[in-house]
Motif scaffolding. Structure first.
Motif, mmCIF file in Angstrom:
data_model
loop_
_atom_site.group_PDB
_atom_site.id
_atom_site.type_symbol
_atom_site.label_atom_id
_atom_site.label_comp_id
_atom_site.label_asym_id
_atom_site.label_seq_id
_atom_site.Cartn_x
_atom_site.Cartn_y
_atom_site.Cartn_z
ATOM 1 N N MET A 109 107.583 25.349 92.195
ATOM 2 C CA MET A 109 108.621 25.981 93.011
ATOM 3 C C MET A 109 109.336 27.073 92.209
ATOM 4 S SD MET A 109 111.581 24.145 95.291
ATOM 5 C CE MET A 109 112.104 23.137 93.960
ATOM 6 N N VAL A 110 109.799 28.089 92.915
ATOM 7 C CA VAL A 110 110.506 29.186 92.259
ATOM 8 C C VAL A 110 111.896 28.711 91.838
ATOM 9 C CG1 VAL A 110 109.278 30.986 93.524
ATOM 10 C CG2 VAL A 110 111.396 30.068 94.444
ATOM 11 N N LYS A 111 112.440 29.398 90.867
ATOM 12 C CA LYS A 111 113.764 29.056 90.349
ATOM 13 C C LYS A 111 114.816 29.198 91.459
ATOM 14 C CE LYS A 111 117.105 30.916 87.174
ATOM 15 N NZ LYS A 111 117.366 31.957 86.214
ATOM 16 N N GLY A 112 115.692 28.213 91.560
ATOM 17 C CA GLY A 112 116.742 28.234 92.583
ATOM 18 C C GLY A 112 116.353 27.549 93.879
ATOM 19 N N GLY A 113 115.104 27.129 93.999
ATOM 20 C CA GLY A 113 114.666 26.467 95.221
ATOM 21 C C GLY A 113 115.170 25.041 95.324
ATOM 22 N N ARG A 114 115.223 24.533 96.536
ATOM 23 C CA ARG A 114 115.654 23.153 96.778
ATOM 24 C C ARG A 114 114.442 22.299 97.128
ATOM 25 N NH1 ARG A 114 121.313 22.459 97.384
ATOM 26 N NH2 ARG A 114 122.378 24.449 97.552
ATOM 27 N N PHE A 115 114.590 21.012 96.919
ATOM 28 C CA PHE A 115 113.496 20.060 97.119
ATOM 29 C C PHE A 115 113.531 19.488 98.541
ATOM 30 C CE2 PHE A 115 114.314 20.213 92.594
ATOM 31 C CZ PHE A 115 113.040 20.255 92.053
ATOM 32 N N TYR A 116 113.483 20.357 99.549
ATOM 33 C CA TYR A 116 113.594 19.902 100.937
ATOM 34 C C TYR A 116 112.412 19.025 101.361
ATOM 35 C CZ TYR A 116 117.450 23.148 101.665
ATOM 36 O OH TYR A 116 118.646 23.806 101.581
ATOM 37 N N PHE A 117 111.225 19.427 101.006
ATOM 38 C CA PHE A 117 110.031 18.680 101.408
ATOM 39 C C PHE A 117 110.065 17.270 100.833
ATOM 40 C CE2 PHE A 117 105.362 17.930 101.343
ATOM 41 C CZ PHE A 117 105.145 18.088 102.698
ATOM 42 N N THR A 118 110.443 17.164 99.576
ATOM 43 C CA THR A 118 110.571 15.872 98.921
ATOM 44 C C THR A 118 111.659 15.033 99.598
ATOM 45 O OG1 THR A 118 109.894 16.855 96.838
ATOM 46 C CG2 THR A 118 111.018 14.756 96.710
ATOM 47 N N ALA A 119 112.763 15.662 99.924
ATOM 48 C CA ALA A 119 113.877 14.960 100.561
ATOM 49 C C ALA A 119 113.496 14.408 101.923
ATOM 50 C CB ALA A 119 115.075 15.906 100.697
ATOM 51 N N ILE A 120 112.753 15.175 102.690
ATOM 52 C CA ILE A 120 112.347 14.713 104.024
ATOM 53 C C ILE A 120 111.470 13.476 103.911
ATOM 54 C CG2 ILE A 120 110.909 15.315 106.019
ATOM 55 C CD1 ILE A 120 111.975 18.193 105.695
ATOM 56 N N PHE A 121 110.504 13.497 103.006
ATOM 57 C CA PHE A 121 109.629 12.330 102.829
ATOM 58 C C PHE A 121 110.421 11.113 102.359
ATOM 59 C CE2 PHE A 121 104.961 13.813 102.348
ATOM 60 C CZ PHE A 121 105.028 14.390 103.590
ATOM 61 N N GLN A 122 111.370 11.306 101.459
ATOM 62 C CA GLN A 122 112.135 10.180 100.934
ATOM 63 C C GLN A 122 113.069 9.611 101.992
ATOM 64 O OE1 GLN A 122 111.266 8.821 98.349
ATOM 65 N NE2 GLN A 122 112.944 7.672 97.477
ATOM 66 N N ILE A 123 113.676 10.453 102.791
ATOM 67 C CA ILE A 123 114.547 9.965 103.862
ATOM 68 C C ILE A 123 113.726 9.242 104.926
ATOM 69 C CG2 ILE A 123 116.071 10.722 105.733
ATOM 70 C CD1 ILE A 123 117.162 12.833 103.746
ATOM 71 N N LEU A 124 112.526 9.728 105.220
ATOM 72 C CA LEU A 124 111.649 9.013 106.159
ATOM 73 C C LEU A 124 111.265 7.635 105.613
ATOM 74 C CD1 LEU A 124 109.301 11.822 107.518
ATOM 75 C CD2 LEU A 124 110.966 10.471 108.804
ATOM 76 N N ALA A 125 110.984 7.551 104.318
ATOM 77 C CA ALA A 125 110.687 6.249 103.709
ATOM 78 C C ALA A 125 111.876 5.319 103.856
ATOM 79 C CB ALA A 125 110.319 6.424 102.239
ATOM 80 N N SER A 126 113.066 5.845 103.683
ATOM 81 C CA SER A 126 114.278 5.051 103.838
ATOM 82 C C SER A 126 114.425 4.531 105.268
ATOM 83 C CB SER A 126 115.490 5.903 103.461
ATOM 84 O OG SER A 126 116.680 5.255 103.774
ATOM 85 N N LEU A 127 114.182 5.390 106.218
ATOM 86 C CA LEU A 127 114.283 4.967 107.622
ATOM 87 C C LEU A 127 113.220 3.935 107.985
ATOM 88 C CD1 LEU A 127 115.095 8.374 109.344
ATOM 89 C CD2 LEU A 127 116.653 6.476 108.856
ATOM 90 N N PHE A 128 112.024 4.084 107.451
ATOM 91 C CA PHE A 128 110.960 3.118 107.736
ATOM 92 C C PHE A 128 111.295 1.733 107.193
ATOM 93 C CE2 PHE A 128 107.708 6.777 107.866
ATOM 94 C CZ PHE A 128 107.897 6.917 109.228
#
Length: 156
Positions: A88-107
């Protein structure tokens, strides 16, 4: 910054281990000589332990599927984090990772809720076991981890 990334990585690995153990362990409900989990019902007999398959009811299959999905999404989130960390480029956020982790939490939350509501009340069962508790512990940890990934930025 390196310590923050290491801390997030260790938290993520801890959550993954909690999810794997809670999915595979045979202690969702326990009694004196009886335990049940997502896969088997085991009872101690005078000659050893006798295990039978879990019921074929829809609710237990839903819990099994949701717990497996939680483990998979947590693992995919870890892979996505490591990929994004190096690509990832400098300054980017980990949105893709966050979505997968939040989905795991909901499951895992949905699985534990379904198990709580639908599991039959058995007189030989004294309470919930450690695997059930680990699933509930993994839920807020993975939700917090997902929220951390939303806030986290890649820095130099």
């Amino acid at each position: 910054m390196m310590l923050i990334l290491l801390g997030v990585l260790i938290l993520h690995l801890l959550i993954l281990i909690l999810l794997i153990v809670s999915t595979a362990a045979s202690a969702w409900k326990v009694g004196g000589d009886f335990s049940t989990d997502l896969w088997y019902k085991c009872a101690a007999t005078n000659g050893g332990v006798h295990c039978t398959s879990a019921s074929n009811e829809d609710w237990i299959q839903a819990v099994q599927a949701l717990m497996i999905l939680a483990v998979l999404f947590c693992f995919f989130s870890l892979i996505a984090f490591l990929y994004q960390l190096f690509k990832m480029v400098k300054g980017g956020r980990f949105y893709f990772t966050a979505i997968f982790q939040i989905l795991a939490s909901l499951f895992v939350m949905c699985a534990a809720l379904i198990y709580t509501v639908k599991s039959p009340d058995d007189t030989s069962v004294s309470g919930y076991g450690y695997a059930y508790v680990l699933a509930w512990v993994a839920f807020p940890l993975s939700l917090i981890s997902g929220l951390i990934y939303i806030v986290l930025r890649k820095k130099e």
